[in-house]
Scaffold this motif. Structure first.
Motif, short mmCIF file in Angstrom:
data_model
loop_
_atom_site.label_atom_id
_atom_site.label_comp_id
_atom_site.label_asym_id
_atom_site.label_seq_id
_atom_site.Cartn_x
_atom_site.Cartn_y
_atom_site.Cartn_z
N SER A 15 0.84 -1.20 0.00
CA SER A 15 0.00 0.00 0.00
C SER A 15 0.87 1.25 0.00
O SER A 15 0.59 2.22 -0.71
CB SER A 15 -0.93 -0.01 1.22
N SER A 35 -2.68 9.68 2.23
CA SER A 35 -3.22 9.13 0.98
C SER A 35 -4.49 9.86 0.57
O SER A 35 -5.37 10.13 1.38
CB SER A 35 -3.51 7.64 1.16
N ILE A 44 -8.22 9.84 1.85
CA ILE A 44 -8.78 8.50 1.97
C ILE A 44 -8.82 8.10 3.44
O ILE A 44 -7.80 8.15 4.13
CB ILE A 44 -7.95 7.48 1.16
N ASN A 49 -8.56 2.28 3.22
CA ASN A 49 -7.17 2.12 2.82
C ASN A 49 -6.59 0.79 3.28
O ASN A 49 -5.37 0.64 3.36
CB ASN A 49 -6.34 3.27 3.40
#
Length: 251
Positions: A15, A35, A44, A49
């Protein structure tokens, strides 16, 4: 349980690697801001996430703008999870594992950027090479001397190929970024495994090139990024390098 934890850890790292893949070509910070959706710019939430799972729950769309999220994100997370598990399977929970995982994660980022942009992030390669050389003093399988020689040897071979091809053909057959990547690989693997890595990368690249030419026919004159082949060959060398060398030398 050990392998399950390794896989989950790998997807979490994956990620973060997605953030690096998206931001490094734009020369943006990989730390801040948190993010965000590349389409609408909205931050986000943490529950959106979660590697792989959030993508499936959201059906591949942003919760805010409903725009599609690239399939790259879950694929990179999944790939990184499997790669992490493979290295833990080979080397267990050890300093050697973390050393090779660092190389693996760098190559995932560089390969994806090369696939997307046909460019290699030179700064990342430079810092990765220095890290490989410095951290080699803690790894039993490679010495500081081997690491320095590996970086020099790896870059030197690619530069020799580039210059020779240019003299013979009058044009570039490979990018100088490939030499930077090979310097990183050599720093982590040592000079002895540089030749094996380049041989495997060339073999894999040749097979893929033949398939590509068959599929595209006359329209096959298209540049292919070489870094993904180098990365795949490096991973094979990390996992099976000693066995392949032993087999080849009759051991």
């Amino acid at each position: 349980m050990k392998y399950l934890i390794a896989f989950i850890f790998g997807t979490i790292i994956g990620s973060f690697l997605n953030v690096c893949i998206h931001r490094i070509p734009k020369e943006e910070s990989i730390i801040t801001p948190p993010s965000y959706c590349p389409k609408c710019g909205k931050k986000i939430k943490w529950y959106d996430n979660i590697p792989i799972i959030s993508y499936l729950i959201l059906k591949g769309k942003c919760r805010n703008c409903k725009e599609k999220i690239s399939i790259q994100y879950p694929l990179v997370e999944l790939l990184t999870g499997f790669l992490t598990t493979g290295i833990v399977w080979k080397y267990g929970i050890s300093v050697t594992s973390f050393y090779f995982l660092l190389l693996t994660y760098v190559l995932v980022v560089v390969s994806m950027i090369d696939l997307k942009t046909m460019l290699v992030p030179v700064k990342l390669c430079y810092f990765a090479m220095i890290a490989g050389i410095l951290f080699s003093i803690f790894v039993p399988s490679i010495s500081l001397k081997d690491s320095i020689l590996g970086a020099s040897f790896g870059a030197g071979i690619i530069l020799f190929i580039i210059e020779t091809y240019y003299i013979l053909k009058g044009k570039e057959g490979m990018g100088y970024g490939d030499a930077n990547v090979m310097a990183v690989i050599g720093a982590f693997l040592g000079w002895e495994k540089v030749l094996l890595t380049i041989f495997l990368a060339s073999l894999i690249g040749a097979v893929w090139g033949i398939i590509f030419m068959i599929l595209r026919g006359k329209n096959s004159q298209l540049a292919l990024p070489f870094v993904p082949f180098l990365s795949l060959a490096t991973y094979v060398t990390i996992i099976f390098g000693n066995e392949l060398i032993s087999w080849y030398t009759g051991g």
